[in-house]
Every structure is written in C-alpha cells, then in structure tokens.
Design a protein around this motif. Structure first.
Motif, PDB file in Angstrom:
ATOM      1  N   PRO A 228       0.847  -1.011   0.081  1.00 10.97           N
ATOM      2  CA  PRO A 228       0.045   0.042   0.162  1.00 10.97           C
ATOM      3  C   PRO A 228       0.883   1.210  -0.074  1.00 10.97           C
ATOM      4  N   ASN A 229       1.880   1.329   0.772  1.00  6.79           N
ATOM      5  CA  ASN A 229       2.921   2.390   0.668  1.00  6.79           C
ATOM      6  C   ASN A 229       3.372   2.752  -0.426  1.00  6.79           C
ATOM      7  N   SER A 230       3.768   1.753  -1.371  1.00  7.58           N
ATOM      8  CA  SER A 230       4.251   2.109  -2.557  1.00  7.58           C
ATOM      9  C   SER A 230       3.102   2.416  -3.709  1.00  7.58           C
ATOM     10  N   MET A 231       1.931   1.935  -3.530  1.00 12.69           N
ATOM     11  CA  MET A 231       0.870   2.329  -4.363  1.00 12.69           C
ATOM     12  C   MET A 231       0.581   3.716  -4.229  1.00 12.69           C
ATOM     13  N   ILE A 232       0.510   4.156  -2.873  1.00 16.43           N
ATOM     14  CA  ILE A 232       0.228   5.597  -2.379  1.00 16.43           C
ATOM     15  C   ILE A 232       1.311   6.255  -3.187  1.00 16.43           C
ATOM     16  N   GLU A 233       2.560   6.154  -2.876  1.00 13.44           N
ATOM     17  CA  GLU A 233       3.606   6.771  -3.473  1.00 13.44           C
ATOM     18  C   GLU A 233       3.645   6.924  -4.758  1.00 13.44           C
ATOM     19  N   PRO A 237      -4.051   5.609  -5.075  1.00  5.64           N
ATOM     20  CA  PRO A 237      -4.581   5.546  -3.543  1.00  5.64           C
ATOM     21  C   PRO A 237      -5.707   4.511  -3.689  1.00  5.64           C
ATOM     22  N   ASP A 238      -6.692   4.355  -4.771  1.00  2.36           N
ATOM     23  CA  ASP A 238      -7.816   3.310  -4.545  1.00  2.36           C
ATOM     24  C   ASP A 238      -7.216   1.918  -4.412  1.00  2.36           C
ATOM     25  N   GLU A 239      -6.224   1.532  -5.560  1.00  2.18           N
ATOM     26  CA  GLU A 239      -5.609   0.425  -5.237  1.00  2.18           C
ATOM     27  C   GLU A 239      -5.034   0.053  -3.917  1.00  2.18           C
ATOM     28  N   ALA A 240      -4.298   1.020  -3.289  1.00  6.41           N
ATOM     29  CA  ALA A 240      -3.754   0.997  -2.044  1.00  6.41           C
ATOM     30  C   ALA A 240      -4.698   0.590  -0.984  1.00  6.41           C
ATOM     31  N   LYS A 242      -7.742  -0.670  -1.319  1.00  4.86           N
ATOM     32  CA  LYS A 242      -8.187  -1.981  -1.628  1.00  4.86           C
ATOM     33  C   LYS A 242      -7.302  -3.214  -0.960  1.00  4.86           C
ATOM     34  N   THR A 243      -6.029  -2.801  -1.321  1.00  2.00           N
ATOM     35  CA  THR A 243      -5.022  -3.943  -0.814  1.00  2.00           C
ATOM     36  C   THR A 243      -4.929  -3.832   0.847  1.00  2.00           C
ATOM     37  N   LEU A 244      -4.821  -2.665   1.349  1.00  2.00           N
ATOM     38  CA  LEU A 244      -4.771  -2.714   2.615  1.00  2.00           C
ATOM     39  C   LEU A 244      -5.920  -3.298   3.495  1.00  2.00           C
ATOM     40  N   ARG A 245      -7.163  -3.222   2.775  1.00  3.12           N
ATOM     41  CA  ARG A 245      -8.341  -4.064   3.455  1.00  3.12           C
ATOM     42  C   ARG A 245      -7.933  -5.625   3.422  1.00  3.12           C
ATOM     43  N   ARG A 246      -7.555  -5.985   2.129  1.00  2.71           N
ATOM     44  CA  ARG A 246      -7.106  -7.378   1.843  1.00  2.71           C
ATOM     45  C   ARG A 246      -5.811  -8.131   2.971  1.00  2.71           C
ATOM     46  N   ILE A 247      -5.131  -7.209   3.003  1.00  3.13           N
ATOM     47  CA  ILE A 247      -3.928  -7.867   3.948  1.00  3.13           C
ATOM     48  C   ILE A 247      -4.275  -7.725   5.280  1.00  3.13           C
ATOM     49  N   ARG A 248      -5.089  -6.647   5.916  1.00  4.66           N
ATOM     50  CA  ARG A 248      -5.445  -6.516   7.390  1.00  4.66           C
ATOM     51  C   ARG A 248      -6.536  -7.384   7.656  1.00  4.66           C
ATOM     52  N   THR A 250      -9.719  -6.816   7.192  1.00  4.56           N
ATOM     53  CA  THR A 250     -11.008  -6.005   7.690  1.00  4.56           C
ATOM     54  C   THR A 250     -11.019  -4.857   6.775  1.00  4.56           C
ATOM     55  N   GLY A 251     -12.322  -4.395   6.686  1.00  2.00           N
ATOM     56  CA  GLY A 251     -12.604  -3.213   5.819  1.00  2.00           C
ATOM     57  C   GLY A 251     -12.385  -1.911   6.774  1.00  2.00           C
ATOM     58  N   ASP A 252     -12.175  -2.172   7.859  1.00  2.18           N
ATOM     59  CA  ASP A 252     -12.217  -0.822   8.779  1.00  2.18           C
ATOM     60  C   ASP A 252     -10.227  -0.388   8.993  1.00  2.18           C
ATOM     61  N   VAL A 253     -10.044   0.087   7.724  1.00  3.82           N
ATOM     62  CA  VAL A 253      -8.634   0.518   7.650  1.00  3.82           C
ATOM     63  C   VAL A 253      -8.488   1.812   7.261  1.00  3.82           C
TER      64      VAL A 253
END
Length: 543
Positions: A228-233, A237-240, A242-248, A250-253
């Motif tokens: 997610p850090n690299s995608m935002i960089e 941001p949308d892909e980041a 989505k990926t953050l929700r998947r790797i954590r 939970t949807g609450d990210v």
C-alpha cells in the motif's frame, strides 16, 4: 493465522483494526525467497571451492597446494586471488546493482524489482551450472550478484511495509530465516553431491540448483500485490486502500490508510533528490545507521564462516567430507538460532538481542583464535585430534548462534524499519551497497588475511564485535512496536540524536508512550525513565 487485538499504534496509543492474515504470511514468505537466493549462494560457493575436482578444473595452483604437490603453510593452502574473486565478484556486482535497483523500486514498485532480480539470478545460475571456463564462472557470478542486489533492495522493504506493526519484526526476520535456510540447503547439497556424485557433476549440480529459488521468486512476484505504501507513493490510492483491506483482513482500515497517505504527502513536499536529502542534518541518524549497521554486520566475521566454512574446516585439519559435514552442522545451528530471533525480536526488543549476541560472539572469537593458536601456532603445521577439532566446531556453532539471533536478522530488520518514506528507498540502497561492499572486501581478502594474520585474524574480528556492541549500547534506540511511519519519535527523544532531528518548535512533543516531553533537557528515554541532563546516566545502558 493468529492476530487478535488489532495493530497497536504506539505513538498515539490507538489500535489500528487488523490481524495477521494468511494472505500476508504467504505473501511475505514468497517475497522472503529472495533471502533464500542470497543464502544459497553464500553456502554453495564455499562448498564447491573446497571440492578437489572443481579446483583441478579451474584453479590448478590451489589444487596442487591442497593435494600436497606444492609445499605451503597450512594457513595459506587456499590463498588465491582468482579463487576468492569467484566468491567475491557476486558482491561487487550486487553493490553496483543496488543503486540501479533504487529508481526501479521507487518508481515501479517493490514487486517489479523482485521480479527483475529473480530473472537475472536465474540466468546467472544457468551459466554457472554450464560453465566451461573461468570467464563463464565470473559472468554467471556477476549476474547472480545483480539479482541479489535487486532482491536485497526490495524484499526487506516489501516485508516491512506489508506486515502489521506488531508482527513486523517476526515477518521481516523471515528474510534472514530464508538466508539461513539457503545456507543450510547449500551445505547439504555440497555434502551430498561431493559424497555421492562423482566428477564435475558434483559442483555443476550445486551451482545450477540456484535457479530453483530464483524461479520461485520470479513466478511468485508476478502474483504478489505491491505494498500500500508503494501504491500511494506512485499515485494509486484506490488500489492501495483495496490492498490494505485485504492484507489486514478487515474493511476498517481508514485510520491506518489516512496515516499512510499523510506520510506520502509529507514525503512529496520534500525535493525529489532523495540521495541528496538523506545527507540533510535531520536525517543524520538514519544515514549513520544505513552505513554502520550493515558495516558492522560484515565485521562480525560471520561471512568468514558462511563463505568459507568447508575451506576453513579443511585448513584446520578436516577431510573433504568431514569439512562439508561440519559446515552442515553450523548451518543447522544458524537456522535454529534464527527461529529464536523470530520469537523474541518483538518481545525482548532489538537492543537486547544485539547486545547479548555481541557478547556471545566476542567470547567465541577469542576462544576460536586461542584454540587455533594452540594447535597451529605460527607455522600452520599440525595434525589436530578429532576431539580437539570437534571442540573448535562446537565453539564456532555457539558463535554462529549468537550472530543468528542478533546481527544476522536485525542487521536487515532495523534498517528497513527506521527510515522515513521520503528517503526509504535511497537509504535502503545505501544499506545494501555498504553490506555488499564489505561482503566483497571480506570475501576477497579473507584467505589472504588468514595466510598472513593466521590465528590473529579471529582476534581482529573479536575487536570489531566489541566495538559494534558498544555502538548499539550508546547509539541505537529501541524500535520494537513502533509504527513504521512514526519512527521519527525514537530519534527526537534519544540523548544523542535529538540534537540533529529536533527542529524549532519541537520542544514540546509527545513521547513514544504518549507522555509529554517538556524540554530538550528533560527528555524521556524509550522506556519512560527520565534523563535530566540530556546525557545518559553513568553506568546505564539506556539510549
């Protein structure tokens, strides 16, 4: 996978929702295969350079000394610049490649860098396995080095950015774990091929099998998500999110995502000359650590053992198969001790393991040097008993264990987690470059140093271990449990580094545990104890 309780933000006292998911675990394991590639190459080169059939084919002068055709001091049997360049050429190539890997990792993402490294490493393994002359050996090793440079640049960053904060230490150490597994597998292959496969097939199989882990990371990186850090960089941001929700899991990210975006925006406000930015005063501690930690990691002398274990054991009186088996034993200890680091890095902390491991390695280096002195003296002519040889192997294994739960994994973990986003890729490139430079130097000069310094070489490494342990005691703050984007707080409250990172207006800021720091002369250290004078109290190990 277990991961209850969410992710603790130690800087604010909040917990980001999330858990350790199987998706993150498997993803990080695939990425960590880059470490296996590195470890396999470390182990395999030392084995094949001790095989008489390999020496006879490519390094005739060494073969004649080893077989007694030419008389020589036993310390100097394997002293050959061309032989050591076979081992060390990989690391000078990795040094150069790490700087080319910097823009690739930053502009195209961590996974692309891993993919390219895997492809190049695969090519090098094939050339080495089919080598007909020294030129092919060296070309293959240089390609292997390029692959290692890209993998070592991207994999630690990838794992640190994918991992939940409270699992970052354990998951990042998986990189070192894979290095140790690579060394062990290489030692097992060296022993098996030398014992059961006759002729030149023995070393060809060992060198060629390096292509297997390279194929794994090449294919695996195709399916890996970027961080997610690299995608935002890179403006995604949308892909980041989505990926953050998947790797954590939970949807609450949203809160964690907001923090990542804020860190990215802050980094974009900095001028884009990242290599120049790292030399700014406020990044002084990061620059020092980017250089000192990988430098000290190599000055432990561990690569003397890992590169040349079979050669070293043969030098002190072991036969060919016995020396390879001893290397297998030390490689097995390396793996088991790395598991200790995985278990305790996020419990006991980085500093404790650094200091304990340093003391253990210092004592063992002194003992090994003394044992070899007592046996060989200055002449290098002796035939040691089996019991005495086993004692040397035992002490070396204790030394390897000390490294494997301290400077081995933490030498990669700590640099990957302490850099702010705006200099992270550049600082990681410096870390890899310094590591590869001194890996190259030690690999190139060790056999020559052993020939001239003899047993005193181990005392020299003991001095380095003592120096770096004192460096940790006084200059390295504890980083366990600190969110990667809030790591700046550990420097702002450090007795020495705060003079560089604190800017006007920082007199009143929050400590890592959420407590107010009233002034630069009334700080709190990372454990919450007061430092009134801005200097460490006498007799204390806090930093």
């Amino acid at each position: 996978m277990a991961g209850a309780g969410g992710i603790l933000n130690s800087g604010t006292g909040k917990r980001f929702p999330g858990k350790m998911t199987w998706y993150v675990f498997i993803t990080c394991c695939i990425g960590a295969v880059g470490g296996f590639i590195f470890g396999y190459d470390i182990g395999i080169s030392g084995g094949v350079t001790s095989m008489p059939v390999f020496l006879e084919n490519f390094f005739k002068s060494v073969y004649e000394k080893e077989e007694g055709v030419v008389s020589t001091n036993q310390y100097c049997t394997f002293n050959s610049e061309t032989l050591t360049f076979f081992t060390s050429s990989l690391y000078i190539a990795a040094l150069v490649a790490s700087f080319f890997a910097l823009p690739v990792t930053q502009k195209f993402g961590r996974k692309i860098s891993m993919f390219f490294g895997g492809i190049v490493f695969l090519s090098g393994a094939l050339i080495n396995g089919l080598a007909m002359n020294k030129a092919m050996l060296y070309i293959g090793r240089i390609l292997l080095g390029i692959g290692v440079g890209f993998a070592n640049q991207s994999v630690p960053l990838y794992i640190s950015e994918m991992a939940p904060y409270n699992w970052r230490g354990a998951l990042n150490i998986s990189f070192q774990m894979m290095i140790t597994l690579g060394i062990l597998v290489a030692n097992l292959i060296n022993y098996s091929t030398n014992h059961w496969i006759k002729g030149e097939k023995a070393w060809r199989v060992g060198l060629g099998l390096a292509g297997v882990p390279a194929l794994v990371i090449t294919l695996g990186s195709i399916f890996l998500p970027d961080t997610p850090n690299s995608m935002i960089e890179r403006g995604k941001p949308d892909e980041a999110h989505k990926t953050l929700r998947r790797i954590r899991g939970t949807g609450d990210v949203d809160e964690e995502f907001t923090e990542l975006v804020a860190a990215s925006e802050a980094s974009k406000m900095v001028e884009s000359h990242v290599l120049r930015n790292i030399f700014e005063r406020k990044h002084r501690p990061h620059l020092v650590m980017a250089i000192a930690i990988p430098l000290f990691q190599q000055l432990t002398g561990i690569n003397v053992i890992m590169f040349y274990a079979p050669v070293l054991f043969r030098t002190i009186g072991f036969g060919s198969n016995a020396s390879l088996m001893s290397a297998v034993i030390s490689g097995g200890v390396n793996v088991v001790a790395t598991i200790v680091a995985i278990i305790f890095a996020d419990r006991l902390g980085r500093r404790f393991l650094f200091i304990e491991g340093g003391i253990q390695m210092f004592v063992c280096q002194i003992i090994v040097g003394t044992l070899i002195w007592n046996s060989f003296g200055l002449t290098g002519v002796a035939h040691i008993s089996k019991g005495y040889a086993n004692l040397v192997v035992t002490v070396i294994c204790i030394y390897v264990a000390g490294f494997a739960w301290s400077w081995g994994p933490l030498g990669w973990l700590v640099p990957s987690e302490i850099f702010p986003l705006e200099i992270r890729s550049a600082a990681q490139s410096i870390t890899v470059a310094v590591n590869m430079l001194f890996t190259f130097i030690i690999a190139q000069v060790f056999l020559n140093m052993l020939c001239h310094l003899k047993f005193g070489l181990f005392y020299l490494f003991a001095f380095f271990v003592l120096t770096m342990t004192l460096f940790v005691i006084f200059f390295l703050p504890e980083t366990k449990g600190i969110p990667i984007e809030e790591m700046s707080k550990v420097w702002k409250q450090h007795w020495f580094w705060k003079r560089y990172v604190n800017t006007p207006g920082d007199d009143d800021h929050q400590g890592i545990n959420g407590s107010q720091i009233k002034s630069a002369n009334d700080d709190q250290d990372i454990n919450g104890s007061q430092i009134k004078s801005g200097k460490p109290p006498k007799g204390s190990l806090v930093v």
